[in-house]
Design a protein around this motif. Structure first.
Motif, PDB file in Angstrom:
ATOM      1  N   UNK A 106     -52.615  -1.037 -13.943  1.00 60.88           N
ATOM      2  CA  UNK A 106     -53.401  -0.115 -15.095  1.00 60.88           C
ATOM      3  C   UNK A 106     -52.865   0.248 -16.285  1.00 60.88           C
ATOM      4  N   UNK A 107     -53.306  -0.165 -17.361  1.00 60.66           N
ATOM      5  CA  UNK A 107     -52.576   0.510 -18.747  1.00 60.66           C
ATOM      6  C   UNK A 107     -52.756   1.918 -18.747  1.00 60.66           C
ATOM      7  N   UNK A 108     -51.697   2.474 -19.153  1.00 58.16           N
ATOM      8  CA  UNK A 108     -51.649   3.692 -19.556  1.00 58.16           C
ATOM      9  C   UNK A 108     -52.043   3.947 -21.058  1.00 58.16           C
ATOM     10  N   UNK A 109     -52.364   5.266 -21.275  1.00 58.01           N
ATOM     11  CA  UNK A 109     -52.855   5.515 -22.709  1.00 58.01           C
ATOM     12  C   UNK A 109     -51.734   4.960 -23.950  1.00 58.01           C
ATOM     13  N   UNK A 110     -50.559   5.263 -23.743  1.00 58.81           N
ATOM     14  CA  UNK A 110     -49.887   4.820 -24.697  1.00 58.81           C
ATOM     15  C   UNK A 110     -49.656   2.949 -24.848  1.00 58.81           C
ATOM     16  N   UNK A 111     -49.888   2.512 -23.831  1.00 62.25           N
ATOM     17  CA  UNK A 111     -49.798   0.937 -23.799  1.00 62.25           C
ATOM     18  C   UNK A 111     -51.233   0.606 -24.255  1.00 62.25           C
ATOM     19  N   UNK A 112     -52.330   1.329 -24.020  1.00 64.28           N
ATOM     20  CA  UNK A 112     -53.714   0.974 -24.469  1.00 64.28           C
ATOM     21  C   UNK A 112     -53.686   1.065 -26.095  1.00 64.28           C
ATOM     22  N   UNK A 113     -52.854   1.947 -26.755  1.00 65.59           N
ATOM     23  CA  UNK A 113     -53.095   2.091 -27.946  1.00 65.59           C
ATOM     24  C   UNK A 113     -52.011   1.212 -28.719  1.00 65.59           C
ATOM     25  N   UNK A 114     -51.043   0.819 -28.068  1.00 64.28           N
ATOM     26  CA  UNK A 114     -50.305  -0.393 -28.505  1.00 64.28           C
ATOM     27  C   UNK A 114     -51.081  -1.490 -28.736  1.00 64.28           C
ATOM     28  N   UNK A 115     -51.737  -1.904 -27.695  1.00 64.62           N
ATOM     29  CA  UNK A 115     -52.631  -3.109 -27.489  1.00 64.62           C
ATOM     30  C   UNK A 115     -53.831  -3.113 -28.810  1.00 64.62           C
ATOM     31  N   UNK A 116     -54.109  -1.666 -29.115  1.00 56.32           N
ATOM     32  CA  UNK A 116     -55.060  -1.806 -30.120  1.00 56.32           C
ATOM     33  C   UNK A 116     -54.321  -1.838 -31.420  1.00 56.32           C
ATOM     34  N   UNK A 117     -52.992  -1.241 -31.586  1.00 58.93           N
ATOM     35  CA  UNK A 117     -52.271  -1.705 -32.904  1.00 58.93           C
ATOM     36  C   UNK A 117     -52.117  -3.172 -32.947  1.00 58.93           C
ATOM     37  N   UNK A 118     -52.027  -3.851 -31.871  1.00 57.19           N
ATOM     38  CA  UNK A 118     -51.655  -5.480 -32.100  1.00 57.19           C
ATOM     39  C   UNK A 118     -53.056  -6.098 -32.696  1.00 57.19           C
ATOM     40  N   UNK A 119     -54.100  -5.401 -31.957  1.00 62.42           N
ATOM     41  CA  UNK A 119     -55.397  -5.864 -32.304  1.00 62.42           C
ATOM     42  C   UNK A 119     -55.617  -5.960 -33.659  1.00 62.42           C
ATOM     43  N   UNK A 120     -55.460  -4.762 -34.136  1.00 67.10           N
ATOM     44  CA  UNK A 120     -55.563  -4.470 -35.820  1.00 67.10           C
ATOM     45  C   UNK A 120     -54.971  -5.450 -36.480  1.00 67.10           C
ATOM     46  N   UNK A 121     -53.359  -5.699 -36.112  1.00 67.99           N
ATOM     47  CA  UNK A 121     -52.598  -6.694 -36.970  1.00 67.99           C
ATOM     48  C   UNK A 121     -53.216  -8.196 -36.740  1.00 67.99           C
TER      49      UNK A 121
END
Length: 187
Positions: A106-121
């Motif tokens: 399960x992804x925690x909130x912090x990891x989800x936000x990191x993935x969103x940043x990568x998606x934005x990149x």
């Protein structure tokens, strides 16, 4: 009237290529569900060269949070395991013979936000690619105008069409990002 030596469809095709590339990149982002495309960016050091995972093993999804990797050549198991560990996916491979299992935690909130940043990149890279295609098209039109191959009115009309295509593909890219962001943040 078709402009000599200028193909708007080619420009649209190149812009669509940027969208397709973005979709592929976003498909490899971890969302909490197991998907074989998660391992697409991983390169395995096999037989003296870097090879995609799909060329050394079969990846399947036996459960929603489990990937099963069947390595074809027993001697490649450690190389595949090493490639997975060294990737930035944060997955811990468990090896049983020629099969490697990857539990997708399960992804925690912090990891989800990191993935969103990568998606934005990735999304920004796609936007830049579309803008480069637009610039190439506009430069080509200016050259045709300078060489008197087209009239000023034709150049302006075609430039407007190129801008409309750019706006359309940028909107499509933003839509792809929005749906991926929703998928990543879904618990």
């Amino acid at each position: 009237m078709a402009t000599p030596d200028f193909d708007l469809n080619d420009i649209k095709r190149r812009m669509q290529g940027a969208v397709a590339s973005l979709s592929k990149d976003l498909g490899s982002l971890r969302t909490g569900r197991a998907t074989p495309s998660l391992l697409d960016p991983i390169q395995v050091d096999a037989y003296g060269s870097a090879m995609p995972m799909a060329q050394v093993a079969t990846v399947s999804v036996p459960e929603p949070r489990l990937l099963s990797i069947s390595v074809w050549d027993r001697s490649m198991v450690t190389a595949v395991e090493k490639a997975i560990r060294e990737s930035d996916l944060g997955l811990n491979p468990q090896t049983e013979g020629q099969t490697i299992r990857l539990r997708i935690p399960e992804m925690n909130e912090q990891r989800r936000k990191e993935m969103v940043k990568v998606a934005h990149k990735y999304t920004e890279e796609a936007r830049v690619a579309v803008r480069h295609v637009r610039r190439d098209g506009l430069d080509h039109l200016k050259k045709l105008l300078k060489d008197s191959a087209i009239s000023e009115d034709d150049e302006k009309r075609q430039a407007t069409d190129v801008q409309k295509a750019t706006d359309q593909y940028i909107a499509e890219i933003d839509g792809v990002l929005a749906s991926k962001e929703k998928e990543i943040m879904q618990v």
